[in-house]
Every structure is written in structure tokens, then in C-alpha cells.
Scaffold this motif. Structure first.
Motif, PDB file in Angstrom:
ATOM      1  N   PHE A  37       0.866  -1.189   0.000  1.00 49.79           N
ATOM      2  CA  PHE A  37       0.000   0.000   0.000  1.00 49.79           C
ATOM      3  C   PHE A  37       0.897   1.232   0.000  1.00 49.79           C
ATOM      4  N   SER A  38       0.355   2.330  -0.465  1.00 48.96           N
ATOM      5  CA  SER A  38       1.119   3.581  -0.543  1.00 48.96           C
ATOM      6  C   SER A  38       0.531   4.607   0.427  1.00 48.96           C
ATOM      7  N   VAL A  39       1.434   5.452   0.936  1.00 51.41           N
ATOM      8  CA  VAL A  39       1.056   6.508   1.876  1.00 51.41           C
ATOM      9  C   VAL A  39       1.497   7.837   1.277  1.00 51.41           C
ATOM     10  N   ASP A  40       0.547   8.773   1.195  1.00 47.40           N
ATOM     11  CA  ASP A  40       0.842  10.084   0.620  1.00 47.40           C
ATOM     12  C   ASP A  40       1.778  10.881   1.541  1.00 47.40           C
ATOM     13  N   GLU A  41       2.416  11.913   0.967  1.00 50.65           N
ATOM     14  CA  GLU A  41       3.344  12.734   1.755  1.00 50.65           C
ATOM     15  C   GLU A  41       2.652  13.473   2.883  1.00 50.65           C
ATOM     16  N   VAL A  79      -2.282  18.112   6.937  1.00 46.25           N
ATOM     17  CA  VAL A  79      -3.306  18.910   6.279  1.00 46.25           C
ATOM     18  C   VAL A  79      -4.136  19.609   7.353  1.00 46.25           C
ATOM     19  N   ALA A  80      -4.308  20.922   7.211  1.00 47.01           N
ATOM     20  CA  ALA A  80      -5.159  21.683   8.136  1.00 47.01           C
ATOM     21  C   ALA A  80      -6.619  21.456   7.744  1.00 47.01           C
ATOM     22  N   LYS A 125      -5.104  20.206  13.124  1.00 46.79           N
ATOM     23  CA  LYS A 125      -4.296  19.159  12.499  1.00 46.79           C
ATOM     24  C   LYS A 125      -4.287  17.939  13.407  1.00 46.79           C
ATOM     25  N   ILE A 126      -4.233  16.786  12.783  1.00 51.21           N
ATOM     26  CA  ILE A 126      -4.129  15.532  13.533  1.00 51.21           C
ATOM     27  C   ILE A 126      -2.663  15.310  13.877  1.00 51.21           C
ATOM     28  N   ILE A 127      -2.366  15.218  15.164  1.00 47.92           N
ATOM     29  CA  ILE A 127      -0.980  15.056  15.596  1.00 47.92           C
ATOM     30  C   ILE A 127      -0.704  13.635  16.109  1.00 47.92           C
ATOM     31  N   ASP A 128      -1.736  12.859  16.359  1.00 53.62           N
ATOM     32  CA  ASP A 128      -1.565  11.488  16.837  1.00 53.62           C
ATOM     33  C   ASP A 128      -2.560  10.599  16.095  1.00 53.62           C
ATOM     34  N   PRO A 129      -2.149   9.986  14.985  1.00 53.61           N
ATOM     35  CA  PRO A 129      -3.095   9.184  14.201  1.00 53.61           C
ATOM     36  C   PRO A 129      -3.719   8.043  14.994  1.00 53.61           C
ATOM     37  N   ARG A 130      -2.952   7.420  15.859  1.00 56.15           N
ATOM     38  CA  ARG A 130      -3.489   6.310  16.646  1.00 56.15           C
ATOM     39  C   ARG A 130      -4.615   6.783  17.557  1.00 56.15           C
ATOM     40  N   ALA A 131      -4.394   7.904  18.282  1.00 63.75           N
ATOM     41  CA  ALA A 131      -5.445   8.429  19.145  1.00 63.75           C
ATOM     42  C   ALA A 131      -6.647   8.883  18.336  1.00 63.75           C
ATOM     43  N   TRP A 132      -6.401   9.466  17.186  1.00 62.60           N
ATOM     44  CA  TRP A 132      -7.497   9.935  16.338  1.00 62.60           C
ATOM     45  C   TRP A 132      -8.404   8.784  15.902  1.00 62.60           C
TER      46      TRP A 132
END
Length: 322
Positions: A37-41, A79-80, A125-132
Motif C-alpha cells: 500500500f502507498s502513503v501520501d506525503e 493537512v489543516a 491538524k491531527i498530531i496522533d493518528p493512533r489516538a485519532w
């Protein structure tokens, strides 16, 4: 179909080797397809293994265990994102589940018991993807509920004219701080970077009166600024004149003191001479005084104390007496 063709297909269909090879190829293709899978910048990917958090990876081409053992969730962290309150931006061909009932959330009660319509936006902005992803079930709705609660509280602490005028920046700064405190305590994994108040208007029935008040406030601020400008231009000038007068007074005081000290010194010297020879000193002082009288620049008059009228005997200045 000819007999030879039928015999060929029978051989392929029932050949165990062909079936095994086909199954292996299918499994390999499926494994390759489900493991890459690919992850964007602008994103980070959260990987779960058997439904449980495993790791977080950055941008680029990434790999995971195939066949659903690992699952990836791409989260936009750079991304804001924006949430609007009290108004809606309709995107053609797209339905936003949070666009309904937005007009009702803008109506608020101020501290002086007036009703005002407040529109605002927040950017985060999302600073913690896991918590989000895992800490809060309805994260979007939680953001809206907390933001609305904070703005309602701040508006409710102020008078309507303060909300519409001088306290806008204070409300934005306080809302930014309070929202981040609430989101951090909930473990939402976001950071609010901006809170901007948009339109703040009173109800339609009294809007004209409030506009008049707002214009009066603007005129008041203009007069205050003009007064400050006049103050800044006049006060330095007055201070300079005051310092000049002080210097003049100091110079005059020094002159008077020096003159008085000189007079004292002269008197002391005369007194010392008088002590040594009183009569000589008395005669000298008399003569000096008479000299000053007869050399004056104004008309002088000699008076006989036994006469009732003034007798002009001599014009000291040299003018002819009529």
C-alpha cells in the motif's frame, strides 16, 4: 469442437499439477495485492494486526501482512482541516452530514441577556493518528460539540457590544486555548491551530439599532485617536517650554544669589572700613549718594523743608525749566 480439442481440455482440467500451479499463482497475486500500500506525503498510516494497533508508518510504499491479517488506515496529518459553525459551504455533488442544523448552533445568549448570532471556523491538524482512530468513536462530532460549548461559554461571559467589538480577539485566543485543553484531556489526537470569528450580528429586529451603536463606537475610537495624536504633538512642546522656563528661572536665581552675595561682601567691606574710621566712611557714603542723586537721568528737584511748595532750583538733566 473437435475430439482433439476436447481431449486437450480434459487433460488440463483434471491435471493435478496445473490446478496446484493455478492456485499458487492466485495466492501469490492476492498476497502481493494485499500486502502493498502507498502513503501520501501528507499522511501517516496506522497498521493494525488482527484488529489491534501494531505500528504507524510514514509516507511512501509500505508493506504489511496479506489477506487481512494487517490493515492500514491512512490519516492526513499534514493537512489543516476546517470545521464551520453557524454557516455552511455547499459543495456541489457532495452531502455533508454536519451541514444540517448549523444555523441553530450560531444563536447564543450573551452575558447581558441579549441574543446574538455568531459564526466561526476552527482549523486543526491531527498530531496522533493512533489516538485519532481509536480513542474517540465520533471524533468529528466531538470536535463540533466541544467547540460549540467553548464559544457559547465565552460569549455568555461578555456583553453583546464587547462580543461584537473589542473582545473578538480575546474570544478567539481563549477559545483556542480551551479547545486544545479539552481535546488533550479526551485524547483526541488533534491540535487546534486557529479559531476565527466570522459574522457576529444581533437579531434582525434590532440590527439597525446595533449598527448605529457600532458606528458611534467607531466615532468614539476615532475621536480618542485624534485626541491622542493632539496629546502627542502638544505635550512634548509644552514640556520643552517648561524646561526652558525652568532653566531661565534657575539662571535668574543664580544671578540674584550672586548679586546678593556681592552686595553682602560689599557691605561687609564698607562696614569694616566704617569700624576703622566712622566719620570718613560716613562722609564718603554721603558724597557717593549725592553723586548718584545729581547724576540721575530723570529731572531732580531740591525741596526746602521749611517751605510749603516745591521749589525747582536746578534741573539736573540740563533741560530748561519753564
Amino acid at each position: 469442437m473437435s475430439n482433439k480439442a476436447k481431449q486437450f481440455f480434459r487433460k488440463i482440467r483434471f491435471s493435478p499439477g496445473i490446478v496446484v500451479v493455478a492456485i499458487v499463482i492466485i495466492i501469490a497475486v492476492a498476497a502481493a495485492y494485499t500486502s502493498c500500500f502507498s502513503v501520501d506525503e501528507t499522511e501517516q498510516a496506522v497498521i493494525t494486526r488482527f484488529g489491534k494497533y501494531y505500528t504507524t508508518v510514514g509516507s511512501g510504499l509500505q508493506f504489511k501482512l496479506p489477506f487481512g491479517i494487517d490493515k492500514n488506515y491512512n490519516v492526513p496529518v499534514n493537512v489543516a482541516q476546517t470545521e464551520q459553525f453557524g454557516f455552511e459551504t455547499v459543495v456541489p455533488g457532495r452531502t455533508n452530514q454536519y451541514q444540517n442544523n448549523r444555523l441553530d448552533e450560531s444563536t447564543m445568549l450573551t452575558g447581558d441577556l441579549n441574543i446574538v448570532d455568531v459564526e466561526w471556523i476552527i482549523q486543526y491538524k491531527i498530531i496522533d493518528p493512533r489516538a485519532w482512530l481509536f480513542n474517540v468513536l465520533e471524533n468529528k462530532q466531538t470536535i463540533r460539540d466541544i467547540s460549540q460549548s467553548v464559544v457559547n461559554m465565552l460569549v455568555g461571559d461578555r456583553a453583546i457590544l464587547d462580543v461584537m467589538g473589542p473582545d473578538r480577539l480575546a474570544i478567539e485566543n481563549a477559545a483556542l486555548e480551551l479547545m486544545n485543553e479539552n481535546f488533550k484531556s479526551l485524547g483526541l489526537g488533534i491540535n487546534v491551530i486557529a479559531v476565527k470569528l466570522q459574522n457576529i450580528v444581533p437579531p434582525e429586529g434590532v440590527q439597525a439599532a446595533f449598527e448605529d451603536v457600532n458606528r458611534a463606537i467607531q466615532d468614539m475610537n476615532r475621536f480618542i485617536n485624534e485626541g491622542k495624536e493632539a496629546y502627542n504633538s502638544e505635550i512634548p512642546k509644552a514640556q520643552g517650554e517648561a524646561e526652558q522656563q525652568i532653566l531661565i528661572a534657575q539662571g535668574y536665581a543664580a544671578e540674584r544669589i550672586n548679586r546678593a552675595q556681592g552686595d553682602v561682601a560689599r557691605f561687609n567691606s564698607v562696614y569694616e572700613e566704617y569700624r576703622q574710621s566712622p566719620q570718613v566712611t560716613r562722609d564718603r557714603l554721603y558724597l557717593e549718594t549725592m553723586e548718584e542723586v545729581f547724576t540721575a537721568k530723570q529731572n531732580s528737584t531740591l525741596i526746602d523743608k521749611n517751605l510749603e511748595n516745591i521749589l525747582p532750583i536746578k534741573n539736573i538733566t540740563g533741560a530748561v525749566q519753564e
